[in-house]
Design an enzyme around this catalytic site. Structure first.
Site, mmCIF file in Angstrom:
data_model
loop_
_atom_site.group_PDB
_atom_site.id
_atom_site.type_symbol
_atom_site.label_atom_id
_atom_site.label_comp_id
_atom_site.label_asym_id
_atom_site.label_seq_id
_atom_site.Cartn_x
_atom_site.Cartn_y
_atom_site.Cartn_z
ATOM 1 N N GLY A 172 6.560 19.618 -27.595
ATOM 2 C CA GLY A 172 7.090 20.950 -27.306
ATOM 3 C C GLY A 172 5.950 21.881 -26.965
ATOM 4 C CB CYS A 173 5.386 25.405 -27.817
ATOM 5 S SG CYS A 173 4.101 26.650 -27.774
ATOM 6 C CG PHE A 174 0.110 23.771 -25.128
ATOM 7 C CD1 PHE A 174 0.211 25.140 -25.272
ATOM 8 C CD2 PHE A 174 -0.258 23.283 -23.877
ATOM 9 C CE1 PHE A 174 -0.039 26.015 -24.228
ATOM 10 C CE2 PHE A 174 -0.520 24.151 -22.819
ATOM 11 C CZ PHE A 174 -0.410 25.516 -22.995
ATOM 12 C CD1 TRP A 175 -0.351 28.079 -27.054
ATOM 13 C CD2 TRP A 175 1.384 29.467 -27.300
ATOM 14 N NE1 TRP A 175 -0.343 28.927 -25.982
ATOM 15 C CE2 TRP A 175 0.718 29.794 -26.101
ATOM 16 C CE3 TRP A 175 2.501 30.194 -27.665
ATOM 17 C CZ2 TRP A 175 1.127 30.825 -25.270
ATOM 18 C CZ3 TRP A 175 2.921 31.229 -26.833
ATOM 19 C CH2 TRP A 175 2.237 31.541 -25.646
ATOM 20 C CB CYS A 176 4.071 24.537 -32.224
ATOM 21 S SG CYS A 176 5.166 25.925 -31.892
#
Length: 187
Positions: A21-25
């Site tokens: 999913g989101c690479f920040w997470c």
């Protein structure tokens, strides 16, 4: 094994590449694991060279938001990284994680050698047989292609933007859950 410049000459390192999913997470979680030296958000799995964030977000490049993890296998194993990966996102959702929808948010293991491929397949089979999820895992297992590091403003995003809305409502709860469930993995 790969020896990277800038890391102690005595410390052998290896790489893992995951899209959850989101690479920040994903970056925010792996940065807390003992034995992880570096986590680089970026893009993989597409067919457009040097994509930008806007290109990838369009959903037309075929890339997934992913992280490249540089780790010391003497401190943390690839299987342990897989365990964290599958516990910190929903691998049964096709092309999405929560409100993030599109192929760029797909779940994927991008293997760098046959051993990683076999370990990922085995881990997924074990999870599917365990009954942990009510649906089958849809995580793709794909040979790694070129990994393009994301723009500088994506690096250490959560650490630099802890009060930003997405960070507070999406990333912080995931990181807190990880820290609670994986205390023994923390730096």
């Amino acid at each position: 094994m790969i020896i990277l410049t800038g890391i102690s000459a005595n410390a052998a390192t290896e790489k893992a590449i995951f899209a959850g999913g989101c690479f920040w997470c994903t970056e925010a979680i792996y940065q807390h694991i003992d034995g992880v030296k570096e986590v680089n958000p970026g893009y993989i799995g597409g067919d457009v060279p040097n994509p930008s964030y806007n290109d990838v977000c369009s959903g037309t490049t075929g890339h997934a938001e992913a992280v490249e993890i540089i780790y010391n296998p003497e401190k943390v194993s690839y299987v342990e990284l897989l365990k964290v990966f599958f516990a910190t996102h929903d691998p049964t959702q096709l092309n999405r994680q929560g409100a993030d929808v599109g192929t760029q948010y797909r779940s994927g293991v991008f293997y760098l050698n046959e051993e990683q491929k076999e370990e990922a397949i085995s881990y997924i089979n074990d999870l599917n047989n365990s009954g942990k999820y009510s649906k089958l895992i849809v995580t793709e297992i794909t040979k790694a292609t070129t990994f393009y590091q994301a723009e500088n403003y994506h690096q250490d995003y959560f650490e630099r933007n802890p009060n930003q809305g997405y960070c507070q409502y999406v990333i912080e709860p995931k990181v807190s859950k990880f820290k609670k469930e994986f205390k023994d993995y923390l730096k």
